[in-house]
Design an enzyme around this catalytic site. Structure first.
Site, PDB file in Angstrom:
ATOM      1  N   CYS A  92       0.855  -1.177   0.000  1.00  0.00           N
ATOM      2  CA  CYS A  92       0.000   0.000   0.000  1.00  0.00           C
ATOM      3  C   CYS A  92       0.891   1.227   0.000  1.00  0.00           C
ATOM      4  CB  CYS A  92      -0.888  -0.009   1.237  1.00  0.00           C
ATOM      5  SG  CYS A  92      -1.934   1.436   1.417  1.00  0.00           S
ATOM      6  N   HIS A 183      -5.228   2.191  -3.830  1.00  0.00           N
ATOM      7  CA  HIS A 183      -5.121   3.295  -2.878  1.00  0.00           C
ATOM      8  C   HIS A 183      -6.494   3.725  -2.413  1.00  0.00           C
ATOM      9  CE1 HIS A 183      -4.688   5.777  -6.796  1.00  0.00           C
ATOM     10  NE2 HIS A 183      -5.898   6.050  -6.342  1.00  0.00           N
ATOM     11  N   HIS A 196      -9.582   2.807  -4.887  1.00  0.00           N
ATOM     12  CA  HIS A 196      -9.241   2.506  -6.280  1.00  0.00           C
ATOM     13  C   HIS A 196      -8.291   1.316  -6.318  1.00  0.00           C
ATOM     14  CE1 HIS A 196      -9.783   7.126  -7.038  1.00  0.00           C
ATOM     15  NE2 HIS A 196     -10.932   6.509  -6.812  1.00  0.00           N
ATOM     16  N   HIS A 218      -7.802  -4.123   3.759  1.00  0.00           N
ATOM     17  CA  HIS A 218      -6.779  -3.143   4.149  1.00  0.00           C
ATOM     18  C   HIS A 218      -7.180  -1.736   3.703  1.00  0.00           C
ATOM     19  CE1 HIS A 218      -2.535  -1.684   4.698  1.00  0.00           C
ATOM     20  NE2 HIS A 218      -2.940  -0.829   3.767  1.00  0.00           N
ATOM     21  N   GLU A 219      -7.524  -1.586   2.420  1.00  0.00           N
ATOM     22  CA  GLU A 219      -7.849  -0.253   1.901  1.00  0.00           C
ATOM     23  C   GLU A 219      -9.095   0.318   2.569  1.00  0.00           C
ATOM     24  OE1 GLU A 219      -5.753   1.332   0.198  1.00  0.00           O
ATOM     25  OE2 GLU A 219      -4.451  -0.374  -0.220  1.00  0.00           O
ATOM     26  N   HIS A 222      -8.315   2.158   5.597  1.00  0.00           N
ATOM     27  CA  HIS A 222      -7.979   3.564   5.337  1.00  0.00           C
ATOM     28  C   HIS A 222      -9.250   4.388   5.136  1.00  0.00           C
ATOM     29  CE1 HIS A 222      -3.770   2.836   5.260  1.00  0.00           C
ATOM     30  NE2 HIS A 222      -3.721   2.233   4.080  1.00  0.00           N
TER      31      HIS A 222
END
Length: 476
Positions: A92, A183, A196, A218-219, A222
């Site tokens: 990442c 990301h 994305h 994981h993303e 964020h």
């Protein structure tokens, strides 16, 4: 974040070991990769005079040690085989530096029910497999918080999920297979919260290829406000690795504590909620309608007006008067926060941004090569250590620099300071008291910002015509 979107990671050949003491020289591909990696993920500031000093105290050695410590490697300060191997792994791209387990300012969703939309699909998997992977990735976070998620099929959702390749409209182009995988942006309006995925990757639901469920989980961390973790067992560890299938997956305690510090525990969660007092103090996200709000600097940019505060800025345009709120690092990852001054130089289509004794030139979303430069290259005497405010007067092609109780005038055509300066601010701008925070020139007036007030100054009448709140530009 500090970007808060992923930055591209360039892939270069691995070498077995490259200690900085003599083995690696400037221009070596491994040194180039290390420099790029440290700039993107560890806030390394390039200094040509210091990078290649062969000393243990050199900045690059310290940054390599910082990276090694965060990623759980032996802190050798050298580009050894373990360090180079980790630099080449898919990961990442949100930077690893940061004082907290959540993004700076702790952005979070101010509601418990969040919508998401899958805008398009990868050809690597059936649509229903993508739907299922995203649903299971969200379930990971739903199980330990009060949050709930629902999918919509049209319109704008809180979290917009898409697959793209290369340039895709957000300043952070993807870089092809096997490098940066995806990301995401932290919570907020507009593109904030969006995810994305790089469709040049081979997306799978298996240990081979790139597992969509694990990357999505994981993303989406964020998207909910989590930063990276230095714990290898954590889902929020930045380097990709296949761990287990969705059926057997469980968040680590580090992940649980991080997300619950933002949202608390879910009604059925047995996990421990992190006490508020155990979380380090975090900088507040500024409120645009705070009556005490002041600005660090103000500048125009191609018909828009930018209002900088701490690590953020508001962006207002004539065609869209509703101000947009952004992280500085989301547009210009290498710029500092807490800026001193900024102004748009129309003749070069660039914005000059000042902090301390340095300044940068940005054009669009790119910081120009050769910067930062010292402010004394503009003609300031050594006694000037920083700029308080700057503004460009388009009609005269002059830039005014305000420092303490004086101001300088710079000729943008000849690129020199005008003779006869500095002058006292109060002599030429009666009613304007030093020290000035920021200045804007619009509609034939100068707007001087000082604390929570702004002073509209008519240069023809040489008088202050109105006193307004600084944030009146933000529809407050």
């Amino acid at each position: 974040m500090e970007p808060l979107a992923i930055l591209a990671l360039l892939s270069l050949p691995i070498c077995s070991a490259y200690p900085l003491h003599g083995a690696v020289t400037q221009g070596h591909p491994s040194m180039d990769l290390a420099q790029q990696y440290l700039e993107k993920y560890y806030n390394f500031k390039k200094n040509e005079k210091q990078i290649f000093k062969r000393k243990d105290s050199s900045p690059v050695v310290k940054k390599i040690q910082e990276m090694q410590k965060f990623l759980g490697l032996e802190m050798t300060g050298k580009l050894d085989s373990n360090t180079m191997e980790l630099m080449h792994k898919p990961r990442c791209g949100v930077p690893d530096v940061g004082g907290f387990s959540t993004f700076p300012g702790s952005p979070k969703w101010r509601k418990s029910h969040i919508t998401y939309r899958i805008v398009n699909y990868t050809p690597d998997l059936p649509r229903q497999s993508v739907d299922s992977a995203i649903e299971k990735a969200l379930k990971v976070w739903e199980e330990v918080t009060p949050l709930t998620f629902s999918r919509i099929s049209e319109g704008e959702a809180d979290i917009m999920i898409s697959f793209a390749v290369g340039e895709h409209g957000d300043f952070y182009p993807f870089d092809g297979p096997g490098q940066s995988l995806a990301h995401a942006y932290p919570p907020g309006p507009g593109f904030y919260g969006d995810v994305h995925f790089d469709d040049d990757e081979k997306w799978t639901l298996a240990p081979s290829g790139t597992n969509l469920f694990l990357v999505a989980a994981h993303e989406l961390g964020h998207s909910l406000g989590l930063f990276h973790s230095d714990k290898k067992e954590s889902l929020m560890y930045p380097v990709y690795r296949f761990s287990t299938s969705p059926a057997n997956f469980h968040l680590s305690q580090d992940d649980i504590e991080g997300i619950q510090s933002l949202y608390g525990a879910g009604p059925s969660s047995d996990a421990t909620v992190v006490p508020v007092l155990s979380v380090s103090p975090r900088p507040e996200t500024p409120d645009k309608c705070d009556p005490a709000l002041s600005f660090d600097s103000v500048s125009t940019l191609r018909g828009e007006v930018l209002f900088f505060k701490d690590r953020y800025f508001w962006r207002r345009s004539h065609w869209n008067p509703e101000p947009e709120f952004h992280l500085i690092s989301a547009f210009w990852p290498t710029l500092p926060s807490d800026l001193d001054a900024a102004y748009e130089a129309h003749n070069t289509d660039s914005v000059l941004i000042f902090k301390g004794s340095q300044f940068w030139a940005v054009r669009g979303n790119e910081v120009q090569a050769g910067y930062p430069k010292g402010i004394h290259t503009l003609g300031f005497p050594p006694t000037v250590k920083k700029i308080d405010a700057a503004v460009f007067e388009k009609e005269k092609k002059k830039t005014y620099f305000f420092v303490g109780d004086k101001y300088w005038r710079f000729d943008e055509t000849r690129h020199v300071m005008d003779k006869g300066f500095p002058r006292q601010i109060t002599d030429d701008f009666p009613g304007i008291e030093p020290q000035v925070d920021a200045v804007l020139h619009e509609f034939g007036f100068f707007y001087f910002f000082r604390g929570s007030s702004q002073f509209e100054f008519d240069p023809n009448a040489r008088t202050v015509t109105h006193i307004l709140k600084s944030n009146s530009w933000l529809l407050c």
